[in-house]
Design an enzyme around this catalytic site. Sequence first.
Site, PDB file in Angstrom:
ATOM      1  N   HIS A   1      22.509 -38.581  12.176  1.00  0.00           N
ATOM      2  CA  HIS A   1      21.648 -36.997  12.051  1.00  0.00           C
ATOM      3  C   HIS A   1      21.843 -36.517  10.500  1.00  0.00           C
ATOM      4  O   HIS A   1      20.953 -35.584  10.690  1.00  0.00           O
ATOM      5  CB  HIS A   1      23.338 -36.826  13.057  1.00  0.00           C
ATOM      6  CG  HIS A   1      23.557 -36.536  14.563  1.00  0.00           C
ATOM      7  ND1 HIS A   1      24.835 -37.265  15.070  1.00  0.00           N
ATOM      8  CD2 HIS A   1      22.937 -36.937  15.313  1.00  0.00           C
ATOM      9  CE1 HIS A   1      24.548 -37.811  16.114  1.00  0.00           C
ATOM     10  NE2 HIS A   1      22.921 -38.065  16.401  1.00  0.00           N
TER      11      HIS A   1
ATOM     12  N   LYS B   1      25.645 -35.093  29.735  1.00  0.00           N
ATOM     13  CA  LYS B   1      25.949 -36.728  29.392  1.00  0.00           C
ATOM     14  C   LYS B   1      27.700 -36.284  29.545  1.00  0.00           C
ATOM     15  O   LYS B   1      28.177 -34.568  28.788  1.00  0.00           O
ATOM     16  CB  LYS B   1      26.098 -36.869  27.723  1.00  0.00           C
ATOM     17  CG  LYS B   1      24.862 -37.445  27.410  1.00  0.00           C
ATOM     18  CD  LYS B   1      24.628 -37.735  26.088  1.00  0.00           C
ATOM     19  CE  LYS B   1      23.330 -38.396  25.703  1.00  0.00           C
ATOM     20  NZ  LYS B   1      23.196 -38.709  23.871  1.00  0.00           N
TER      21      LYS B   1
ATOM     22  N   ARG C   1      14.855 -44.030  16.512  1.00  0.00           N
ATOM     23  CA  ARG C   1      15.704 -44.797  16.123  1.00  0.00           C
ATOM     24  C   ARG C   1      14.854 -45.910  16.142  1.00  0.00           C
ATOM     25  O   ARG C   1      15.482 -47.006  15.915  1.00  0.00           O
ATOM     26  CB  ARG C   1      16.656 -44.923  16.580  1.00  0.00           C
ATOM     27  CG  ARG C   1      18.132 -44.015  16.058  1.00  0.00           C
ATOM     28  CD  ARG C   1      19.308 -43.882  16.830  1.00  0.00           C
ATOM     29  NE  ARG C   1      19.085 -43.642  18.317  1.00  0.00           N
ATOM     30  CZ  ARG C   1      19.782 -44.104  19.173  1.00  0.00           C
ATOM     31  NH1 ARG C   1      20.933 -44.460  19.055  1.00  0.00           N
ATOM     32  NH2 ARG C   1      19.541 -43.204  20.759  1.00  0.00           N
TER      33      ARG C   1
ATOM     34  N   SER D   1      26.220 -42.056  18.287  1.00  0.00           N
ATOM     35  CA  SER D   1      27.756 -41.574  18.454  1.00  0.00           C
ATOM     36  C   SER D   1      28.326 -42.105  19.518  1.00  0.00           C
ATOM     37  O   SER D   1      29.782 -42.706  19.128  1.00  0.00           O
ATOM     38  CB  SER D   1      27.595 -40.363  19.646  1.00  0.00           C
ATOM     39  OG  SER D   1      27.087 -39.503  18.241  1.00  0.00           O
TER      40      SER D   1
HETATM   41  N1  COA Z   1      20.999 -41.721  13.533  1.00  0.00           N
HETATM   42  C1  COA Z   1      21.838 -42.474  14.752  1.00  0.00           C
HETATM   43  N2  COA Z   1      22.172 -41.906  16.049  1.00  0.00           N
HETATM   44  C2  COA Z   1      21.213 -40.669  16.404  1.00  0.00           C
HETATM   45  C3  COA Z   1      20.154 -40.217  15.929  1.00  0.00           C
HETATM   46  C4  COA Z   1      20.314 -40.577  14.232  1.00  0.00           C
HETATM   47  N3  COA Z   1      19.239 -40.130  13.834  1.00  0.00           N
HETATM   48  N4  COA Z   1      18.945 -39.515  16.313  1.00  0.00           N
HETATM   49  C5  COA Z   1      20.501 -39.562  17.456  1.00  0.00           C
HETATM   50  N5  COA Z   1      21.392 -40.766  17.861  1.00  0.00           N
HETATM   51  C6  COA Z   1      22.127 -40.912  18.431  1.00  0.00           C
HETATM   52  C7  COA Z   1      23.213 -40.057  18.993  1.00  0.00           C
HETATM   53  O1  COA Z   1      24.244 -39.795  18.076  1.00  0.00           O
HETATM   54  C8  COA Z   1      23.264 -39.595  20.555  1.00  0.00           C
HETATM   55  O2  COA Z   1      24.244 -41.035  20.710  1.00  0.00           O
HETATM   56  P1  COA Z   1      25.151 -41.401  22.386  1.00  0.00           P
HETATM   57  O3  COA Z   1      23.987 -41.399  23.236  1.00  0.00           O
HETATM   58  O4  COA Z   1      25.821 -42.059  21.767  1.00  0.00           O
HETATM   59  O5  COA Z   1      25.017 -40.024  22.068  1.00  0.00           O
HETATM   60  C9  COA Z   1      21.866 -40.769  20.692  1.00  0.00           C
HETATM   61  O6  COA Z   1      21.259 -40.798  19.870  1.00  0.00           O
HETATM   62  C10 COA Z   1      21.107 -39.233  21.473  1.00  0.00           C
HETATM   63  O7  COA Z   1      21.149 -38.652  21.301  1.00  0.00           O
HETATM   64  P2  COA Z   1      20.417 -36.816  20.835  1.00  0.00           P
HETATM   65  O8  COA Z   1      19.607 -37.474  19.955  1.00  0.00           O
HETATM   66  O9  COA Z   1      22.176 -35.813  20.627  1.00  0.00           O
HETATM   67  O10 COA Z   1      19.793 -36.056  22.113  1.00  0.00           O
HETATM   68  P3  COA Z   1      20.264 -36.331  23.065  1.00  0.00           P
HETATM   69  O11 COA Z   1      19.959 -37.042  24.286  1.00  0.00           O
HETATM   70  O12 COA Z   1      22.165 -35.864  23.841  1.00  0.00           O
HETATM   71  O13 COA Z   1      20.530 -34.326  24.068  1.00  0.00           O
HETATM   72  C11 COA Z   1      18.669 -32.576  24.083  1.00  0.00           C
HETATM   73  C12 COA Z   1      19.282 -33.777  23.851  1.00  0.00           C
HETATM   74  C13 COA Z   1      20.315 -31.916  24.396  1.00  0.00           C
HETATM   75  C14 COA Z   1      18.134 -32.372  23.594  1.00  0.00           C
HETATM   76  C15 COA Z   1      18.458 -33.026  25.331  1.00  0.00           C
HETATM   77  O14 COA Z   1      18.666 -32.862  26.708  1.00  0.00           O
HETATM   78  C16 COA Z   1      17.492 -31.208  25.767  1.00  0.00           C
HETATM   79  O15 COA Z   1      16.861 -30.364  25.086  1.00  0.00           O
HETATM   80  N6  COA Z   1      18.363 -30.382  26.674  1.00  0.00           N
HETATM   81  C17 COA Z   1      18.491 -29.114  27.253  1.00  0.00           C
HETATM   82  C18 COA Z   1      17.637 -28.934  28.449  1.00  0.00           C
HETATM   83  C19 COA Z   1      16.209 -28.814  28.387  1.00  0.00           C
HETATM   84  O16 COA Z   1      15.080 -28.268  27.870  1.00  0.00           O
HETATM   85  N7  COA Z   1      16.163 -29.902  29.183  1.00  0.00           N
HETATM   86  C20 COA Z   1      14.143 -30.122  28.962  1.00  0.00           C
HETATM   87  C21 COA Z   1      13.570 -31.505  28.132  1.00  0.00           C
HETATM   88  S1  COA Z   1      12.126 -31.768  29.285  1.00  0.00           S
END
Ligand code: COA
Length: 161
Positions: free
Chosen positions: A18, A42, A91, A129
Site C-alpha cells: 500500500h 470483511k 497486483r 494483508s
Molecule cells: N500491495 C499489496 N497488497 C495490496 C495492494 C498492494 N498494492 N493493494 C491491495 N492489496 C491487498 C490488501 O492488503 C487486501 O488484502 P486482504 O484481502 O488480505 O485484506 C486486498 O489486496 C484488497 O484490499 P483493498 O485494496 O483494501 O480492497 P478491499 O477489497 O478490502 O476494499 C473497498 C475495497 C473498501 C475500496 C470497496 O469495497 C468499497 O469501495 N467499498 C465501499 C462501498 C461501495 O462503494 N461499494 C460499491 C462499489 S461498486
Amino acid sequence: MKKIAVYPGSFDPITYGHLDIIRRTLTIFDEVIVAVARNSQKSSLFTTEERVALIQQVLHEEKRVTVDTFTGLLIDYVSSRKAHVIIRGLRAISDFEYEFQIAQMNSSIGQDIETLFMMTSVQYGYLSSSIVKEVCSLNGNIDVFVPPEVKAALRLKYGLD
Ligand code: COA
C-alpha cells in the site's frame, strides 16, 4: 486547483505494498486521502481507529497525505471530499475482474469520478494483508512486508510480545 486522489481500502493492516502505491501516487497528485472503509464486508483484525492510527504513524512525515474513514458508497465519499480520482493498486490478473467490475459500477453511478489503476511493484505482487497476518500469527518474520510500527501492533494482537 489542487489535484487530490482518494486511495480507499480496508488496510487491515497497511503494508509496504500500500505504501508503495501511496508514494507513487504522490508523484502525480498534490494530495492523497487514504480512506479506510468502516463497514467493509470483511471481518477485520484491527478496529477502524487502530487502522487509521497505524497509517498515521507510518506516514506522519508525509504532509500531503491525510487519513480518513468512510461509510456508504465510495463515490459519495469521493465527491464529498471534492476529489475526482480513485486510486487502486492492481497486483495480478486475479485482481482485474473484481476491480474492473467496481470501477465500471463507480463510473456509472459517479460519472465525473475516474478510477486510476497502478500496477503494484513486482516485489509486492504477492502481498496481501491477510497473508501478512497469517505469517505473523504463526510467528514468522514479516519485516519485509510491513513497517516496524505495524509489525509491533500485529505481534501484540497475536500475543507474541
Ligand atoms: N500491495 C499489496 N497488497 C495490496 C495492494 C498492494 N498494492 N493493494 C491491495 N492489496 C491487498 C490488501 O492488503 C487486501 O488484502 P486482504 O484481502 O488480505 O485484506 C486486498 O489486496 C484488497 O484490499 P483493498 O485494496 O483494501 O480492497 P478491499 O477489497 O478490502 O476494499 C473497498 C475495497 C473498501 C475500496 C470497496 O469495497 C468499497 O469501495 N467499498 C465501499 C462501498 C461501495 O462503494 N461499494 C460499491 C462499489 S461498486
